[in-house]
Design an enzyme around this catalytic site. Structure first.
Site, PDB file in Angstrom:
ATOM      1  CB  THR A  58      -0.776   0.097   1.340  1.00  0.00           C
ATOM      2  OG1 THR A  58      -0.853  -1.169   1.931  1.00  0.00           O
ATOM      3  CG2 THR A  58      -2.128   0.683   1.179  1.00  0.00           C
ATOM      4  CB  ILE A  59       1.088   4.444  -1.783  1.00  0.00           C
ATOM      5  CG1 ILE A  59       1.728   5.819  -1.495  1.00  0.00           C
ATOM      6  CG2 ILE A  59      -0.309   4.613  -2.366  1.00  0.00           C
ATOM      7  CD1 ILE A  59       1.976   6.657  -2.759  1.00  0.00           C
ATOM      8  CB  SER A  60       1.599   5.545   3.903  1.00  0.00           C
ATOM      9  OG  SER A  60       2.342   4.412   4.200  1.00  0.00           O
ATOM     10  CG  HIS A  65       3.916   9.341   2.636  1.00  0.00           C
ATOM     11  ND1 HIS A  65       3.114   9.171   1.528  1.00  0.00           N
ATOM     12  CD2 HIS A  65       4.463   8.133   2.879  1.00  0.00           C
ATOM     13  CE1 HIS A  65       3.194   7.917   1.121  1.00  0.00           C
ATOM     14  NE2 HIS A  65       3.991   7.264   1.926  1.00  0.00           N
ATOM     15  CG  ASP A 115       9.588  -3.203  -1.305  1.00  0.00           C
ATOM     16  OD1 ASP A 115       8.888  -2.300  -0.800  1.00  0.00           O
ATOM     17  OD2 ASP A 115       9.187  -4.388  -1.432  1.00  0.00           O
ATOM     18  CG  HIS A 116      10.424  -8.254   0.744  1.00  0.00           C
ATOM     19  ND1 HIS A 116      10.045  -9.181   1.678  1.00  0.00           N
ATOM     20  CD2 HIS A 116       9.303  -7.568   0.428  1.00  0.00           C
ATOM     21  CE1 HIS A 116       8.751  -9.054   1.914  1.00  0.00           C
ATOM     22  NE2 HIS A 116       8.283  -8.089   1.174  1.00  0.00           N
ATOM     23  N   GLY A 150      14.727  -5.763   4.103  1.00  0.00           N
ATOM     24  CA  GLY A 150      14.951  -4.518   4.838  1.00  0.00           C
ATOM     25  C   GLY A 150      15.197  -4.724   6.322  1.00  0.00           C
TER      26      GLY A 150
HETATM   27  N1  SAH Z   1       6.578   3.626   1.980  1.00  0.00           N
HETATM   28  C1  SAH Z   1       5.817   2.827   1.059  1.00  0.00           C
HETATM   29  C2  SAH Z   1       5.072   1.763   1.851  1.00  0.00           C
HETATM   30  C3  SAH Z   1       4.801   0.546   1.064  1.00  0.00           C
HETATM   31  S1  SAH Z   1       3.914  -0.725   1.984  1.00  0.00           S
HETATM   32  C4  SAH Z   1       4.838   3.715   0.315  1.00  0.00           C
HETATM   33  O1  SAH Z   1       4.253   4.592   0.945  1.00  0.00           O
HETATM   34  O2  SAH Z   1       4.654   3.523  -0.895  1.00  0.00           O
HETATM   35  C5  SAH Z   1       5.210  -1.601   2.770  1.00  0.00           C
HETATM   36  C6  SAH Z   1       6.291  -2.151   1.883  1.00  0.00           C
HETATM   37  O3  SAH Z   1       7.164  -2.938   2.681  1.00  0.00           O
HETATM   38  C7  SAH Z   1       5.811  -3.053   0.757  1.00  0.00           C
HETATM   39  O4  SAH Z   1       6.240  -2.489  -0.452  1.00  0.00           O
HETATM   40  C8  SAH Z   1       6.474  -4.397   1.033  1.00  0.00           C
HETATM   41  O5  SAH Z   1       6.866  -5.078  -0.148  1.00  0.00           O
HETATM   42  C9  SAH Z   1       7.676  -3.977   1.865  1.00  0.00           C
HETATM   43  N2  SAH Z   1       8.250  -5.023   2.731  1.00  0.00           N
HETATM   44  C10 SAH Z   1       7.587  -5.891   3.539  1.00  0.00           C
HETATM   45  N3  SAH Z   1       8.479  -6.701   4.166  1.00  0.00           N
HETATM   46  C11 SAH Z   1       9.720  -6.316   3.738  1.00  0.00           C
HETATM   47  C12 SAH Z   1      11.038  -6.772   4.023  1.00  0.00           C
HETATM   48  N4  SAH Z   1      11.290  -7.780   4.869  1.00  0.00           N
HETATM   49  N5  SAH Z   1      12.073  -6.148   3.403  1.00  0.00           N
HETATM   50  C13 SAH Z   1      11.851  -5.117   2.537  1.00  0.00           C
HETATM   51  N6  SAH Z   1      10.633  -4.665   2.225  1.00  0.00           N
HETATM   52  C14 SAH Z   1       9.572  -5.249   2.819  1.00  0.00           C
END
Ligand code: SAH
Length: 241
Positions: A58-60, A65, A115-116, A150
């Site tokens: 999700t985009i927050s 933000h 991101d993973h 991450g």
């Molecule tokens: N800041 C982003 C938030 C995306 S949602 C925005 O506002 O667009 C959270 C994100 O965390 C997802 O994209 C998901 O793929 C990532 N995520 C979840 N577990 C993770 C991990 N272990 N390592 C890296 N990214 C991870």
């Protein structure tokens, strides 16, 4: 409350958030005015709400933000190094890059988005390439998107003045605190330990997620503060291919 701040244009959205007091800092406001959310949240770009971007991510919401930037603002200057964990759409990574943009300090500042999910790294690169400013930051190496877990941070780019975690951790991963500069600050949602594993938490009661602000002081001492309750998707293992 938040949706009252939505707008018809990017600047209307950001100005509404500012007028409502959800963004208070002028530098944060200007950094957010400098990124068109339509490049990152195409379905309802100027709505103050979270939106799905595929792959379970999700985009927050824009006000979240804004809060993240405001908690980290004292650590975001030209020359700062920033790690954005769970970079997803890449929106906040771009805003952080605007916040460290400025006259050269001789220090080599950059923002790393991690991101993973490879598809989300590709998406973030694509989104950021939609604007000439974004393309330049990618080209100059001011912003780099990395595929990886991450929860381990990205030691190659450490130490970081600021670490933002965009998904809920099950604990304050010590390796992330290690990668903070002294002084430096981390903004991280963490699942509450209260009620963890209990009958209450099995019912979805007790526990919950909170933002923690973790400060590493100049002398290396670490101070933690729980600041407000939130609801983020969890940091998880990468899905099987
Ligand atoms: N800041 C982003 C938030 C995306 S949602 C925005 O506002 O667009 C959270 C994100 O965390 C997802 O994209 C998901 O793929 C990532 N995520 C979840 N577990 C993770 C991990 N272990 N390592 C890296 N990214 C991870």
């Amino acid at each position: 409350m938040a949706w009252y701040c939505s707008g018809q244009t990017n600047s209307e959205l950001i100005e509404n958030l500012f007028e409502a007091g959800l963004i208070k800092n002028e530098r944060v406001k200007n950094a957010m005015l400098g990124v068109d959310r339509a490049h990152y949240a195409p379905s309802a770009p100027y709505s103050d709400s979270p939106q799905p971007i595929g792959h379970g991510a999700t985009i927050s919401a824009p006000h979240m933000h804004g809060h993240a930037c405001e908690y980290l603002i004292d650590y975001l200057h030209p020359g700062s190094r920033v790690l954005d964990i769970g970079s997803g759409s890449g929106y906040l990574t771009h805003v952080f890059a605007n916040l460290i943009d400025g006259p050269s300090t001789g220090k080599d500042g950059y923002v790393i988005g991690i991101d993973h999910i490879q598809e989300l790294i590709d998406l973030a690169n694509k989104n950021m390439s939609k604007s000439p400013e974004g393309r330049k930051m990618l080209g100059d190496g001011k912003v780099k998107f990395i595929t990886g877990d991450g929860r381990k941070g990205w030691p190659e780019g450490a130490p970081y003045d600021a670490i933002h975690v965009g998904a809920a951790a099950d604990k304050l991963h010590p390796v992330l605190v290690e990668q903070l500069r002294a002084p430096g600050r981390m903004f991280i949602p963490v699942e509450s330990e209260e009620g963890g594993g209990s009958a209450l938490s099995a019912l979805g009661l007790g526990g919950g997620q909170y933002i923690w602000v973790v400060d590493k002081k100049a002398d290396g001492s670490v101070h933690k503060e729980k600041v407000f309750a939130v609801s983020y998707v969890p940091l998880t293992d990468a899905p099987p291919k």
